[in-house]
Design a protein around this motif. Structure first.
Motif, PDB file in Angstrom:
ATOM      1  N   VAL A 417       4.977  67.586 -13.399  1.00 21.92           N
ATOM      2  CA  VAL A 417       3.557  67.291 -13.173  1.00 21.92           C
ATOM      3  C   VAL A 417       2.889  66.920 -14.500  1.00 21.92           C
ATOM      4  CG1 VAL A 417       1.341  68.279 -12.500  1.00 21.92           C
ATOM      5  CG2 VAL A 417       3.386  68.757 -11.130  1.00 21.92           C
ATOM      6  N   ALA A 418       3.199  67.677 -15.555  1.00 21.49           N
ATOM      7  CA  ALA A 418       2.614  67.390 -16.869  1.00 21.49           C
ATOM      8  C   ALA A 418       3.006  65.991 -17.340  1.00 21.49           C
ATOM      9  CB  ALA A 418       3.068  68.434 -17.876  1.00 21.49           C
ATOM     10  N   THR A 419       4.257  65.608 -17.073  1.00 18.88           N
ATOM     11  CA  THR A 419       4.696  64.263 -17.442  1.00 18.88           C
ATOM     12  C   THR A 419       3.908  63.209 -16.679  1.00 18.88           C
ATOM     13  OG1 THR A 419       6.923  65.068 -17.937  1.00 18.88           O
ATOM     14  CG2 THR A 419       6.680  62.707 -17.534  1.00 18.88           C
ATOM     15  N   GLU A 420       3.651  63.459 -15.401  1.00 19.73           N
ATOM     16  CA  GLU A 420       2.850  62.530 -14.598  1.00 19.73           C
ATOM     17  C   GLU A 420       1.447  62.383 -15.179  1.00 19.73           C
ATOM     18  OE1 GLU A 420       2.829  64.099 -10.675  1.00 19.73           O
ATOM     19  OE2 GLU A 420       5.006  63.939 -10.385  1.00 19.73           O
ATOM     20  N   ILE A 421       0.875  63.512 -15.595  1.00 20.57           N
ATOM     21  CA  ILE A 421      -0.492  63.477 -16.135  1.00 20.57           C
ATOM     22  C   ILE A 421      -0.522  62.709 -17.454  1.00 20.57           C
ATOM     23  CG2 ILE A 421      -2.340  64.920 -17.077  1.00 20.57           C
ATOM     24  CD1 ILE A 421      -1.566  67.063 -15.033  1.00 20.57           C
ATOM     25  N   ARG A 422       0.477  62.895 -18.287  1.00 21.06           N
ATOM     26  CA  ARG A 422       0.508  62.209 -19.586  1.00 21.06           C
ATOM     27  C   ARG A 422       0.596  60.692 -19.448  1.00 21.06           C
ATOM     28  NH1 ARG A 422       4.238  66.521 -20.807  1.00 21.06           N
ATOM     29  NH2 ARG A 422       3.245  68.101 -22.147  1.00 21.06           N
ATOM     30  N   PRO A 428      -4.860  59.645 -22.884  1.00 17.74           N
ATOM     31  CA  PRO A 428      -4.924  59.625 -24.355  1.00 17.74           C
ATOM     32  C   PRO A 428      -6.332  59.756 -24.918  1.00 17.74           C
ATOM     33  CG  PRO A 428      -3.435  57.917 -23.553  1.00 17.74           C
ATOM     34  CD  PRO A 428      -4.169  58.440 -22.362  1.00 17.74           C
ATOM     35  N   LYS A 429      -7.347  59.320 -24.185  1.00 19.44           N
ATOM     36  CA  LYS A 429      -8.713  59.363 -24.694  1.00 19.44           C
ATOM     37  C   LYS A 429      -9.418  60.692 -24.409  1.00 19.44           C
ATOM     38  CE  LYS A 429      -9.266  54.357 -24.086  1.00 19.44           C
ATOM     39  NZ  LYS A 429     -10.055  53.281 -23.433  1.00 19.44           N
ATOM     40  N   THR A 430      -8.725  61.584 -23.705  1.00 19.97           N
ATOM     41  CA  THR A 430      -9.316  62.877 -23.352  1.00 19.97           C
ATOM     42  C   THR A 430      -9.228  63.837 -24.537  1.00 19.97           C
ATOM     43  OG1 THR A 430      -8.617  62.526 -21.069  1.00 19.97           O
ATOM     44  CG2 THR A 430      -9.208  64.771 -21.686  1.00 19.97           C
ATOM     45  N   PRO A 431     -10.263  64.656 -24.777  1.00 22.80           N
ATOM     46  CA  PRO A 431     -10.210  65.618 -25.889  1.00 22.80           C
ATOM     47  C   PRO A 431      -8.984  66.521 -25.815  1.00 22.80           C
ATOM     48  CG  PRO A 431     -12.430  65.492 -25.002  1.00 22.80           C
ATOM     49  CD  PRO A 431     -11.564  64.695 -24.077  1.00 22.80           C
ATOM     50  N   GLY A 432      -8.527  66.961 -26.986  1.00 17.65           N
ATOM     51  CA  GLY A 432      -7.300  67.738 -27.069  1.00 17.65           C
ATOM     52  C   GLY A 432      -7.323  69.016 -26.263  1.00 17.65           C
ATOM     53  N   VAL A 433      -8.463  69.727 -26.238  1.00 16.63           N
ATOM     54  CA  VAL A 433      -8.523  70.976 -25.507  1.00 16.63           C
ATOM     55  C   VAL A 433      -8.305  70.754 -24.017  1.00 16.63           C
ATOM     56  CG1 VAL A 433     -11.038  70.882 -25.246  1.00 16.63           C
ATOM     57  CG2 VAL A 433      -9.861  73.093 -25.148  1.00 16.63           C
ATOM     58  N   VAL A 434      -8.770  69.631 -23.492  1.00 16.57           N
ATOM     59  CA  VAL A 434      -8.567  69.320 -22.079  1.00 16.57           C
ATOM     60  C   VAL A 434      -7.136  68.857 -21.836  1.00 16.57           C
ATOM     61  CG1 VAL A 434      -9.356  67.890 -20.144  1.00 16.57           C
ATOM     62  CG2 VAL A 434     -11.006  68.756 -21.818  1.00 16.57           C
ATOM     63  N   ARG A 435      -6.598  68.075 -22.764  1.00 14.07           N
ATOM     64  CA  ARG A 435      -5.208  67.634 -22.606  1.00 14.07           C
ATOM     65  C   ARG A 435      -4.264  68.834 -22.551  1.00 14.07           C
ATOM     66  NH1 ARG A 435      -6.403  64.239 -26.880  1.00 14.07           N
ATOM     67  NH2 ARG A 435      -4.817  65.240 -28.172  1.00 14.07           N
ATOM     68  N   ARG A 436      -4.504  69.797 -23.435  1.00 16.61           N
ATOM     69  CA  ARG A 436      -3.648  70.982 -23.434  1.00 16.61           C
ATOM     70  C   ARG A 436      -3.796  71.761 -22.131  1.00 16.61           C
ATOM     71  NH1 ARG A 436      -5.654  71.137 -28.726  1.00 16.61           N
ATOM     72  NH2 ARG A 436      -7.130  72.807 -28.233  1.00 16.61           N
ATOM     73  N   PHE A 437      -5.010  71.814 -21.617  1.00 15.00           N
ATOM     74  CA  PHE A 437      -5.241  72.524 -20.361  1.00 15.00           C
ATOM     75  C   PHE A 437      -4.532  71.826 -19.202  1.00 15.00           C
ATOM     76  CE2 PHE A 437      -7.758  72.828 -16.447  1.00 15.00           C
ATOM     77  CZ  PHE A 437      -7.746  74.196 -16.242  1.00 15.00           C
ATOM     78  N   LEU A 438      -4.612  70.517 -19.171  1.00 18.39           N
ATOM     79  CA  LEU A 438      -4.025  69.775 -18.049  1.00 18.39           C
ATOM     80  C   LEU A 438      -2.504  69.849 -18.041  1.00 18.39           C
ATOM     81  CD1 LEU A 438      -6.287  66.584 -17.989  1.00 18.39           C
ATOM     82  CD2 LEU A 438      -6.330  68.533 -16.428  1.00 18.39           C
ATOM     83  N   THR A 439      -1.881  69.767 -19.230  1.00 13.39           N
ATOM     84  CA  THR A 439      -0.417  69.805 -19.282  1.00 13.39           C
ATOM     85  C   THR A 439       0.119  71.233 -19.332  1.00 13.39           C
ATOM     86  OG1 THR A 439      -0.496  69.568 -21.696  1.00 13.39           O
ATOM     87  CG2 THR A 439      -0.254  67.554 -20.392  1.00 13.39           C
ATOM     88  N   GLY A 440      -0.798  72.202 -19.356  1.00 14.81           N
ATOM     89  CA  GLY A 440      -0.392  73.599 -19.339  1.00 14.81           C
ATOM     90  C   GLY A 440      -0.789  74.271 -18.038  1.00 14.81           C
ATOM     91  N   PRO A 441      -1.888  75.035 -18.030  1.00 13.63           N
ATOM     92  CA  PRO A 441      -2.274  75.786 -16.832  1.00 13.63           C
ATOM     93  C   PRO A 441      -2.456  74.917 -15.590  1.00 13.63           C
ATOM     94  CG  PRO A 441      -3.542  76.516 -18.732  1.00 13.63           C
ATOM     95  CD  PRO A 441      -2.784  75.322 -19.170  1.00 13.63           C
ATOM     96  N   SER A 443      -1.102  72.076 -14.748  1.00  9.34           N
ATOM     97  CA  SER A 443       0.183  71.631 -14.203  1.00  9.34           C
ATOM     98  C   SER A 443       0.813  72.747 -13.377  1.00  9.34           C
ATOM     99  CB  SER A 443       1.126  71.227 -15.333  1.00  9.34           C
ATOM    100  OG  SER A 443       0.641  70.097 -16.017  1.00  9.34           O
ATOM    101  N   GLN A 444       0.625  74.002 -13.832  1.00  7.85           N
ATOM    102  CA  GLN A 444       1.120  75.136 -13.060  1.00  7.85           C
ATOM    103  C   GLN A 444       0.380  75.260 -11.730  1.00  7.85           C
ATOM    104  OE1 GLN A 444       3.563  77.347 -13.772  1.00  7.85           O
ATOM    105  NE2 GLN A 444       4.102  76.537 -15.796  1.00  7.85           N
TER     106      GLN A 444
END
Length: 698
Positions: A417-422, A428-441, A443-444
């Motif tokens: 799922v995280a790969t799909e989101i990336r 790429p234009k999303t702030p880092g804190v949101v990117r980490r959230f999306l590919t972490g919690p 995705s779970q």
């Protein structure tokens, strides 16, 4: 590793190959001269003709041998170096299981290689030790490790064997080359080792120290040691050494009746087989008795089984090589269970000891039905061990396995799922804190919803939870981008309630910690507030947007109830990095190999290479406890351990590695005790074969 020492190490390896370009052709010339000298003084025609053939063939292939020796040496040294992508390899010997699969030609080749190594090592012993000490130090080791030397004798002999095998000559010719060339090869290596050691000394590399084995905490009593010594020596005969060829013939059931040189009293194939089997049983028990991972009373009881095992060897000479044979299974079961105990005071040891005593008594009773007693005693031992585990612990282990399977399945799906989101254009234009959230919690969250829907008997009406969590992504990423959201405040006001409600619903579905949820919400609402209050026509640069790197956390996510059900070890990350470089197991050392060697070996591998069945000691609250890996998840990200009392403990791959780094975990045994003892028997046979021929007299 110190940079200067690292450079000195690399320079030493390069110089070794440079020197080899000089001495290898010279060695071939010396071999040719030695063959000619022996030919001139040979007393028998057949010997003279054999030497003539070897010398003539060498003249024909001289340049080819030198070229291929150099090429093979470069490959072998590269694969033997500690930083070559694998752990340092042990001496080129043979395991018990490998021997059974070998053909006669392979056995003979192994024996030839062993003999060459013996001769060469005798010539270079002192110089090799000095070079190894400095090479170990150059790699940052404080204690000398023979396997850390990529220029050890085994490497050169293996390269020589590989190059000679590539030349199409008779095996007898190749054997002559090896026999006659072993001594000049040792001389050449001794000179090279001396030069390289001086080179490292000039570079300021001091020799590493010699390791001193710590005294194990549990030693057999003086009486037990005396009894063990007597028992082991009862059937030992220095004139009746087990060779690799004899062991191989025993394992494949193809004994040569015409070869009675080592067994002059054996008058038939069966008699020779019984004699060899008795030697193997004796050596195997000797190795087991010396294995201090087992408590002294257990080793003593195993030695008491020797009369029964020797009697069985007369009717079933190869019982020890058949892992399904009841006698072999009984030995495996006793030694396997024994590894669970570190002290005679451990819970369950008394009951286990009484059960083994009963086994020994039953096997020592007179009668012709000995072979039939082993299955019965094995069954009784297995039933007693099963009865020692409480039903609640069995249920807990089953629940832990089910939970860990589900956790790994969800985490693997979350990675996809995280790969799909990336791959989304707006990611790429999303702030880092949101990117980490999306590919972490998050995705779970999506992975959990997909799994629940896949397992549901009926499909939900309308949009599923997984679809809603995915459909929310564009609004979340758009609303977190200040430059875009500030240009359309009406849309921002409209979507915020739905986004926040969906986020909270999803995070609640995986029981995500409330404090982490609120921390992310505060960051997100701060972005929304800034976008609502600001209008910006100039979008921030990509560099600005990507200034916060994503978290790289390979730790599998678990819900709190999953951590509880799987008996997760929850203090792996609490202690932080180790505060001392000294091992934590100073008083519990029971390893036959140096801990630094094993830790380096494991670190060079993937953790999933640690097999199920491995015994480890884990330090918790200052106390070391013995655990066995009884289950590993299909993809090797999660492990389940079982203690001697039946308790369960789970750990992630990263947690396992972290305990290694903190010196809070050490490997006690990766293979069975009987397997290790039989490997030592094969090694002893290999050494005996190496000593069987005196090269100097050829």
């Amino acid at each position: 590793m110190d940079v200067n020492h690292n450079q000195a190490f690399d320079a030493c390896i390069r110089d070794a190959l440079v020197q080899a370009r000089t001495w290898i052709p010279r060695w071939v010339g010396q071999l040719q001269g030695a063959l000619k000298e022996r030919e001139a003084v040979a007393s028998h025609l057949s010997e003279r003709q054999g030497l003539l053939q070897a010398r003539t063939q060498l003249e024909t292939h001289r340049d080819l041998i030198a070229t291929r020796f150099l090429s093979a040496l470069g490959d072998t040294i590269g694969s033997s170096a500690p930083d070559a992508g694998g752990h340092p390899r042990r001496s080129a010997t043979v395991s018990f299981d490998e021997l059974e699969l070998m053909g006669d030609d392979q056995v003979q080749e192994t024996v030839e290689q062993a003999r060459v190594q013996q001769v060469v090592k005798m010539a270079v012993d002192d110089e090799l030790v000095r070079l190894t000490a400095r090479l170990s130090s150059a790699q940052g080791l404080s204690v000398m490790n023979p396997d850390a030397n990529p220029l050890r004798v085994e490497v050169f002999v293996a390269a020589l064997m590989k190059s000679l095998k590539s030349v199409h000559v008779d095996a007898a010719v190749r054997a002559r080359w090896l026999q006659v060339g072993a001594i000049p090869l040792g001389d050449a290596l001794r000179d090279m080792y001396t030069q390289l050691s001086r080179q490292l000394e000039r570079a300021g590399v001091k020799p590493a120290g010699f390791g001193v084995s710590q005294t194990p905490s549990a030693r057999p009593s003086a009486a037990a040691q005396k009894d063990e010594s007597v028992s082991v020596q009862e059937v030992m005969d220095d004139d009746n050494l087990l060779t690799l060829d004899h062991l191989h013939q025993l394992l494949v059931g193809n004994l040569d009746l015409n070869d009675k040189s080592k067994h002059p009293n054996a008058t038939s194939d069966n008699a020779m087989g019984r004699t060899l089997a008795s030697e193997v049983v004796t050596l195997m028990l000797k190795r087991i008795a010396a294995d201090e991972r087992l408590l002294a009373p257990v080793r003593h009881m195993l030695l008491d089984m020797k009369p029964a095992l020797l009697q069985l060897a007369r009717s079933e000479p190869r019982f020890f090589s058949d892992k399904q044979n009841p006698a072999r299974r009984l030995l495996d079961a006793i030694t396997e269970r024994s590894l669970a105990f570190t002290s005679e005071r451990d819970s369950g040891f008394d009951a286990f000891s009484k059960r083994v005593h009963a086994v020994v008594r039953a096997l020592r009773e007179p009668g012709d039905d000995l072979a039939d007693r082993f299955p019965a005693q094995l069954d009784a031992l297995e039933r007693s061990q099963a009865a020692a585990v409480a039903p609640a612990q069995v249920q807990a282990r089953g629940l832990a396995v089910q939970t860990l399977v589900r956790v790994e399945q969800r985490n693997l799906l979350a990675e996809r799922v995280a790969t799909e989101i990336r791959t989304r254009n707006d990611f790429p234009k999303t702030p880092g804190v949101v990117r980490r959230f999306l590919t972490g919690p998050w995705s779970q969250v999506i992975a959990q919803a997909r799994l629940e829907e896949a397992g549901a008997a009926t499909q939900p009406h309308g949009r599923s939870a997984a679809q809603r969590y995915t459909d929310m992504l564009p609004d979340l990423m758009w609303s977190s981008q200040l430059a875009l959201a500030s240009l359309n405040r009406p849309r921002l006001v409209k979507i915020i309630p739905t986004v926040l409600r969906t986020l909270r619903e999803g995070l609640d579905s995986i029981d995500y910690p409330r404090e982490k949820t609120e921390a992310f919400f505060q960051a997100l609402m701060g972005m929304h507030e800034a976008a609502y209050k600001t209008q910006r026509n100039d979008a921030p640069s990509v560099d600005e947007q990507l200034s916060v790197p994503p978290d790289l956390d390979d730790e599998p996510w678990m819900q709190r109830n999953e951590a509880r059900d799987s008996c997760l070890m929850d203090d792996v990350f609490k202690d932080g990095p180790p505060t001392t470089t000294q091992p934590a197991f100073q008083e519990t050392q029971r390893m036959q190999r140096d801990w630094a060697d094993v830790k380096t070996e494991i670190a060079a591998q993937h953790t999933t290479d640690i097999p199920v069945g491995t015994w480890v000691d884990i330090l918790q609250e200052g106390q070391a406890a013995r655990w066995q890996i009884t289950w590993a998840s299909p993809h090797g990200t999660l492990f389940l351990f079982t203690g001697s009392d039946g308790r369960s403990l789970s750990m992630t791959k990263r947690g396992f590695e972290r305990l290694l780094e903190q010196d809070r975990l050490r490997v006690v045994a990766q293979n069975g005790v009987v397997d290790a003892a039989l490997d030592e028997v094969a090694r002893q046979a290999w050494l005996n074969s190496a000593k069987a021929t005196n090269f100097a007299g050829l």
